[in-house]
Design a protein around this motif. Structure first.
Motif, PDB file in Angstrom:
ATOM      1  N   PHE A   1      -9.418  16.060 -12.993  1.00  0.00           N
ATOM      2  CA  PHE A   1      -9.871  15.839 -11.615  1.00  0.00           C
ATOM      3  C   PHE A   1      -8.635  15.785 -10.735  1.00  0.00           C
ATOM      4  O   PHE A   1      -7.510  15.737 -11.229  1.00  0.00           O
ATOM      5  N   MET A   2      -8.832  15.829  -9.436  1.00  0.00           N
ATOM      6  CA  MET A   2      -7.724  15.889  -8.493  1.00  0.00           C
ATOM      7  C   MET A   2      -7.721  14.651  -7.603  1.00  0.00           C
ATOM      8  O   MET A   2      -8.763  14.256  -7.075  1.00  0.00           O
ATOM      9  N   ILE A   3      -6.552  14.038  -7.452  1.00  0.00           N
ATOM     10  CA  ILE A   3      -6.371  12.975  -6.467  1.00  0.00           C
ATOM     11  C   ILE A   3      -5.725  13.645  -5.262  1.00  0.00           C
ATOM     12  O   ILE A   3      -4.642  14.221  -5.374  1.00  0.00           O
ATOM     13  N   PRO A   4      -6.363  13.618  -4.095  1.00  0.00           N
ATOM     14  CA  PRO A   4      -5.840  14.351  -2.946  1.00  0.00           C
ATOM     15  C   PRO A   4      -4.646  13.660  -2.298  1.00  0.00           C
ATOM     16  O   PRO A   4      -4.479  12.439  -2.393  1.00  0.00           O
ATOM     17  N   ALA A   5      -3.850  14.448  -1.616  1.00  0.00           N
ATOM     18  CA  ALA A   5      -2.791  13.884  -0.778  1.00  0.00           C
ATOM     19  C   ALA A   5      -3.463  12.992   0.262  1.00  0.00           C
ATOM     20  O   ALA A   5      -4.561  13.291   0.732  1.00  0.00           O
ATOM     21  N   GLY A   6      -2.841  11.895   0.581  1.00  0.00           N
ATOM     22  CA  GLY A   6      -3.401  10.968   1.561  1.00  0.00           C
ATOM     23  C   GLY A   6      -4.139   9.798   0.929  1.00  0.00           C
ATOM     24  O   GLY A   6      -4.437   8.816   1.612  1.00  0.00           O
ATOM     25  N   TYR A   7      -4.435   9.891  -0.377  1.00  0.00           N
ATOM     26  CA  TYR A   7      -5.099   8.772  -1.037  1.00  0.00           C
ATOM     27  C   TYR A   7      -4.159   7.569  -1.045  1.00  0.00           C
ATOM     28  O   TYR A   7      -2.965   7.696  -1.302  1.00  0.00           O
TER      29      TYR A   7
ATOM     30  N   TRP B   1       0.840  -1.194   0.000  1.00  0.00           N
ATOM     31  CA  TRP B   1       0.000   0.000   0.000  1.00  0.00           C
ATOM     32  C   TRP B   1       0.878   1.247   0.000  1.00  0.00           C
ATOM     33  O   TRP B   1       1.843   1.348   0.749  1.00  0.00           O
ATOM     34  N   TRP B   2       0.528   2.202  -0.858  1.00  0.00           N
ATOM     35  CA  TRP B   2       1.279   3.437  -1.026  1.00  0.00           C
ATOM     36  C   TRP B   2       0.335   4.628  -0.906  1.00  0.00           C
ATOM     37  O   TRP B   2      -0.817   4.558  -1.291  1.00  0.00           O
ATOM     38  N   GLU B   3       0.855   5.733  -0.392  1.00  0.00           N
ATOM     39  CA  GLU B   3       0.055   6.931  -0.137  1.00  0.00           C
ATOM     40  C   GLU B   3       0.541   8.089  -1.012  1.00  0.00           C
ATOM     41  O   GLU B   3       1.749   8.328  -1.120  1.00  0.00           O
ATOM     42  N   VAL B   4      -0.396   8.799  -1.607  1.00  0.00           N
ATOM     43  CA  VAL B   4      -0.075   9.982  -2.403  1.00  0.00           C
ATOM     44  C   VAL B   4       0.351  11.094  -1.448  1.00  0.00           C
ATOM     45  O   VAL B   4      -0.354  11.391  -0.481  1.00  0.00           O
ATOM     46  N   VAL B   5       1.515  11.696  -1.699  1.00  0.00           N
ATOM     47  CA  VAL B   5       2.080  12.709  -0.802  1.00  0.00           C
ATOM     48  C   VAL B   5       1.557  14.111  -1.127  1.00  0.00           C
ATOM     49  O   VAL B   5       1.262  14.887  -0.232  1.00  0.00           O
ATOM     50  N   GLN B   6       1.447  14.432  -2.409  1.00  0.00           N
ATOM     51  CA  GLN B   6       0.971  15.750  -2.833  1.00  0.00           C
ATOM     52  C   GLN B   6      -0.239  15.568  -3.749  1.00  0.00           C
ATOM     53  O   GLN B   6      -0.305  14.583  -4.484  1.00  0.00           O
TER      54      GLN B   6
END
Length: 130
Positions: free
Chosen positions: A45-51, A26-31
């Motif tokens: 569209f936007m993928i938020p940090a924390g996804y 599992w990996w998390e989007v930082v920005q």
């Protein structure tokens, strides 16, 4: 060693770090990530940090054939987000076709693209409905 777990890994366009869930994949989007997308009226569209994403859900036995990360990483994060949050008004087929194009743009070999796409078309309905 703890520092290594939080240090971001850079894939071509998405800054990621290992997610501290105890799961190795599992990996998390930082920005936040802006994704161009013709599937909605805004064109993006936007993928938020924390996804959090597991990239491609490939059984470990088949990593040699279809690596779950690497070149496929960006496209798989986008695809996971579209399946989970449905920020665009599109059918599952349209989302899968968009993902297939993203895989091609990431220089994933054509034979891998077709295997991954075929798998998602055959079994993706399970995740789409959840």
């Amino acid at each position: 060693m703890k520092l290594l777990k939080t240090m971001p890994t850079r894939y071509p366009e998405i800054l990621l770090k290992k997610h501290n869930s105890g799961k190795s994949d599992w990996w998390e989007v930082v920005q936040p990530v802006r994704v161009r997308c013709s599937l909605n009226d805004y064109g993006r569209f936007m993928i938020p940090a924390g996804y959090v994403s597991d990239f491609a859900s490939v059984p470990q036995l088949f990593f040699w054939l279809i690596p779950p990360h690497g070149r496929t990483a960006n496209a798989c994060v986008v695809h996971d987000y579209l399946y989970e949050h449905k920020p665009v008004k599109a059918t599952r087929r349209e989302v899968d076709l968009f993902w297939r194009e993203l895989l091609k743009q990431c220089n994933v070999p054509a034979w891998q693209v077709w295997i991954m796409y075929g798998y998602v078309r055959a079994f993706g309905w399970v995740n789409w409905k959840n």
